[in-house]
Every structure is written in structure tokens, then in C-alpha cells.
Design an enzyme around this catalytic site. Structure first.
Site, PDB file in Angstrom:
ATOM      1  N   ASP A 191      33.635  41.086  38.317  1.00  0.00           N
ATOM      2  CA  ASP A 191      33.281  42.456  37.941  1.00  0.00           C
ATOM      3  C   ASP A 191      33.319  42.700  36.444  1.00  0.00           C
ATOM      4  O   ASP A 191      32.453  43.370  35.893  1.00  0.00           O
ATOM      5  CB  ASP A 191      34.234  43.459  38.614  1.00  0.00           C
ATOM      6  CG  ASP A 191      33.894  43.681  40.074  1.00  0.00           C
ATOM      7  OD1 ASP A 191      32.734  43.443  40.454  1.00  0.00           O
ATOM      8  OD2 ASP A 191      34.787  44.082  40.833  1.00  0.00           O
ATOM      9  N   TYR A 197      26.865  49.625  47.293  1.00  0.00           N
ATOM     10  CA  TYR A 197      27.153  50.937  46.729  1.00  0.00           C
ATOM     11  C   TYR A 197      25.981  51.886  46.975  1.00  0.00           C
ATOM     12  O   TYR A 197      24.845  51.474  47.164  1.00  0.00           O
ATOM     13  CB  TYR A 197      27.380  50.832  45.224  1.00  0.00           C
ATOM     14  CG  TYR A 197      28.752  50.355  44.794  1.00  0.00           C
ATOM     15  CD1 TYR A 197      29.624  49.727  45.672  1.00  0.00           C
ATOM     16  CD2 TYR A 197      29.181  50.522  43.478  1.00  0.00           C
ATOM     17  CE1 TYR A 197      30.870  49.296  45.265  1.00  0.00           C
ATOM     18  CE2 TYR A 197      30.427  50.093  43.055  1.00  0.00           C
ATOM     19  CZ  TYR A 197      31.267  49.478  43.948  1.00  0.00           C
ATOM     20  OH  TYR A 197      32.505  49.059  43.542  1.00  0.00           O
TER      21      TYR A 197
END
Length: 454
Positions: free
Chosen positions: A136, A387
Site C-alpha cells: 500500500d 473499493y
């Protein structure tokens, strides 16, 4: 010819040559003088010529960059369903083309255009540098943007900020971008307005400062964002920031001892801002915070028994506080409030990031039952999702007298669920309409693995 005649002849020739040379020199002098006079005359008229050119260029510039203030005072448009707005097919195209490895794409619109923002990994698909991009936070990640619906590539993308967490929005006069980068124990958010650094915000808890991964919300020239600092599995610190032309003018910390706010999806509605967020601590329903331009706020959870997070239990009896069953972990998501009703976007799977659907619960904002009246499928259960988040189209863009609600869905591919060396995503988006819509699946569709994975 005697010697005297020779001398006279030679002398005559020299005299003629000399006269010719003199005439040429005089002509040269006259030519230079005339040229100089012309240049001087031109300089004497420079102001008039330049004035015409400047006027023309200024007129063109104003036409292309007309500024307005996005008031955000309109209510959400009444809608019956969701129409497909964009699909970039970036991973399919990236198998043979120069396409960025990305995650966390989101869409934001000005009064002139909509753009897809995304966090790159500093690498292209099907290239050796895509190895390990499941991570990430790295110094190679950057916020970039491209026209909505286009695959993000080096040829159509605009650099915005170095960032592994980000947000962006347009106030009608310029783009605000928020890019967070740096070490976990000391990250800094860099605010830019029209590409120029205007402010920085330092991590105040030194535990992974992070922001929305979707658009901020602008009302009457001010833009608002929410940042989180602290544990992802326990009580953290949550702040709302009011920003004007890239400068923080006010901020407050939420008093929310039993709530967890991450990756909020925010939108303006009748002059206020509504944010629906991710509870990664202990809620399988979504927390919300609503605030006005003075940052006076209210907090709660979506009461509906139609749960919006992932993982989550079977639909049942909801709560206006956290629903603790399967409440740990989560995924970024969104909802739109319409009075007591709510449109809930969620994965179709209860436990994995598969599928996506929109649910209309006419009493779900305030009531805890699981009765709903509309379900619209947009990604099948067998296809990958990820997402999701909200974005709006202001009346200044659409010409409507209301705020058009829209949403995007990230379609994650690669690691950790598939046998590749990389992780990336494409995206789809939809906008609310008060006309006919359709159930279908718009999946990523890329055939994996790529040649780099073999």
C-alpha cells in the site's frame, strides 16, 4: 600600346572599379539606414500590435477556464436507478499497452469536466517494476489523474502529488489535491491548489495519517475533507478540515469514542456535507458524519438491517450504532441519504470483494429492518470488485437544478488473490437517473496471468 597608354588604361580601370565600389558602399549604407528606419517604426507601434495579441490570448484563456463558485446548495436529484457512466478497461488494455499499475481510483468533477484520479505504483502493467505492488505505502506512489473513462497511461495522465493516500476536489476556481506520503510514524499531507503547494499537515498521532481515497466536498468556495490518524483496529483520531484555496482555515477533532472513521466518501447536499465511512474496528454497518460550513457536526451509523460493509453478516436487524457481528476489518464504500431512505452500495459477497449491487431502503437511514424495494446489480458475484465511493456532478456541470449523485467501483485484480506478481485495478462508474436502468455485470474482464507472471 606604349607604356604611357598602358598606364592610362590601368588607371582608368582602377578608377571605374573604385567608383563602382563607392556606389555599392553608398547603396549598402542607404539599405542599412532604410532597414533601421523600418525596425524603428515597428518598435514605435509595438504597443498596438502586442495589445491586439494579448487581448486575443486573454479572451481564449477566459473562455477555456471560466471560474464559478460551486455552491453545493442544491439537494440530491431524485433518482430511480443508476446508469453506466464510464469503464476504463485499463488492465485489459495494459496487457499490451503502456498502462499504469494503480489502486484506489476515484472520480471528481469540476464545472467543466470529470477526471479519474488514482494512486500509481510508479510502474507499468506487464513490466518488471510491477513486482510487489501489492504494498500500500511506498515512496514510488503518486496521485495522478486522467480524463474519465480513459485507461491511465503516461500519455494522458497528469501528475498531481506524491502520495500513498489522497483526495481531490474542485471548488469552481481550481483543483485542490491532498497527497499523503512519508513514513508510517510521521507522514505529511501536502495540500496543493492549482498545482502549487499551499499547506502541509503533519501526522498528529504518528500512526499512519490517511484520508478519503475519494473526492473531498466543496460548498460556497470552501472544501472539506476528513483525515484519520491512529489504529485501524481500535479507537483512532478523526479530524475534519475546512480548506479555502488550499489553506486550512479551520479544523476540529470528532468526539466519537465508540466509532471508527476511515476512507470517508463525502458529498455536498443543501449546503452541508455528508460523509459515509468505513468502520475497520467493530462495525459491519457504515458510520456517518454530517456537518455544516462551521464544522458543527452530527455522527451516527446507518440504521438499516441491509448492511453495507464487507465482511458482514446476513441482512437482519440493524442498529443506529455499530453492528458488531463480523464488524472487524472492512472495505471503503458509500451511501446516499434521501430523507429517511438510503441508497446503499455494497459488494454482493458477504466475505470477499466480489460483485457489487445498489440497494434502495426507503426507511434505512432511521429504521433497523432489512426490507428494501430496489436492488440493481452492476457487478456479478463471480467477478472481482473492491473499493467504492461517491462523487457528484454539480448543477454548474449538468445544467440540472439539483446535485446528481454518482459512484465508482474499483475492480481489483492480481495479488493477493490471483497468481500474478502485481496488484492493480480498473474502474467503472454510474450516475443516478430518474429514468430506465438495467441490471447487468460490467466486470474488469482481463485474462490473467500476463506474460510477466509466467
Amino acid at each position: 600600346m606604349n607604356p604611357n597608354q598602358k598606364i592610362i588604361t590601368i588607371g582608368s580601370i582602377c578608377l571605374v572599379v573604385g567608383l563602382i565600389s563607392l556606389i555599392l558602399q553608398i547603396g549598402n549604407i542607404i539599405s542599412i539606414w532604410i532597414s533601421h528606419s523600418i525596425q524603428t517604426g515597428s518598435q514605435n507601434h509595438t504597443g498596438i500590435c502586442n495589445q491586439n495579441i494579448i487581448t486575443y490570448k486573454n479572451s481564449t484563456w477566459v473562455k477555456d477556464t471560466t471560474s464559478v463558485i460551486l455552491t453545493g446548495n442544491s439537494s440530491l436529484c431524485p433518482i430511480r436507478g443508476w446508469a453506466i457512466y464510464s469503464k476504463d478497461n485499463s488492465i485489459r488494455i495494459g496487457s499490451k499497452g503502456d498502462v499504469f499499475v494503480i489502486r484506489e481510483p476515484f472520480i471528481s468533477c469540476s464545472h467543466l469536466e470529470c477526471r479519474t484520479f488514482f494512486l500509481t505504483q510508479g510502474a507499468l502493467l506487464n513490466d518488471k517494476h510491477s513486482n510487489g505492488t501489492v504494498k500500500d505505502r511506498s515512496p514510488y506512489r503518486a496521485l495522478m489523474s486522467c480524463p474519465v473513462g480513459e485507461a491511465p497511461s503516461p500519455y494522458n495522465s497528469r501528475f498531481e502529488s506524491v502520495a500513498w493516500s489522497a483526495s481531490a476536489c474542485h471548488d469552481g476556481m481550481g483543483w485542490l489535491t491532498i497527497g499523503i506520503s512519508g513514513p508510517d510514524n510521521g507522514a505529511v499531507a501536502v495540500l496543493k491548489y492549482n498545482g502549487i503547494i499551499t499547506e502541509t499537515i503533519k501526522s498528529w498521532r504518528k500512526k499512519i495519517l490517511r484520508t478519503q481515497e475519494s473526492e473531498c466536498a466543496c460548498v460556497n468556495g470552501s472544501c472539506f475533507t476528513i483525515m484519520t490518524d491512529g489504529p485501524s483496529d481500535g479507537l483512532a483520531s478523526y479530524k475534519i478540515f475546512k480548506i479555502e484555496k488550499g489553506k486550512v482555515t479551520k479544523s476540529i477533532e470528532l468526539n466519537a469514542p465508540n466509532s471508527h472513521y476511515e476512507e470517508c466518501s463525502c458529498y455536498p447536499d443543501t449546503g452541508k456535507v455528508m460523509c459515509v465511512c468505513r468502520d475497520n474496528w467493530h462495525g459491519s454497518n457504515r458510520p456517518w458524519v454530517s456537518f455544516d460550513q462551521n464544522l458543527d457536526y452530527q455522527i451516527g451509523y446507518i440504521c438499516s438491517g441491509v448492511f453495507g460493509d464487507n465482511p458482514r453478516p446476513e441482512d437482519g436487524t440493524g442498529s443506529c450504532g455499530p453492528v458488531y457481528v463480523d464488524g472487524a476489518n472492512g472495505v471503503k464504500g458509500f451511501s446516499y441519504r434521501y430523507g429517511n431512505g438510503v441508497w446503499i452500495g455494497r459488494t454482493k459477497s458477504h466475505s470477499s470483494r466480489h460483485g457489487f449491487e445498489m440497494i434502495w431502503d426507503p426507511n434505512g437511514w432511521t429504521e433497523t429492518d432489512s426490507k428494501f424495494s430496489v436492488r440493481q446489480d452492476v457487478v456479478a458475484m463471480t467477478d472481482w470488485s473492491g473499493y467504492s465511493g461517491s462523487f457528484v456532478q454539480h448543477p454548474e456541470l449538468t445544467g440540472l437544478d439539483c446535485m446528481r449523485p454518482c459512484f465508482w467501483v474499483e475492480l481489483i485484480r492480481g495479488r493477493p488473490k490471483e497468481k500474478t506478481i502485481w496488484t492493480s485495478a480498473s474502474s467503472i462508474s454510474f450516475c443516478g437517473v430518474n429514468s430506465d436502468t438495467v441490471d447487468w455485470s460490467w466486470p474488469d474482464g482481463a485474462e490473467l496471468p500476463f506474460s510477466i507472471d509466467k
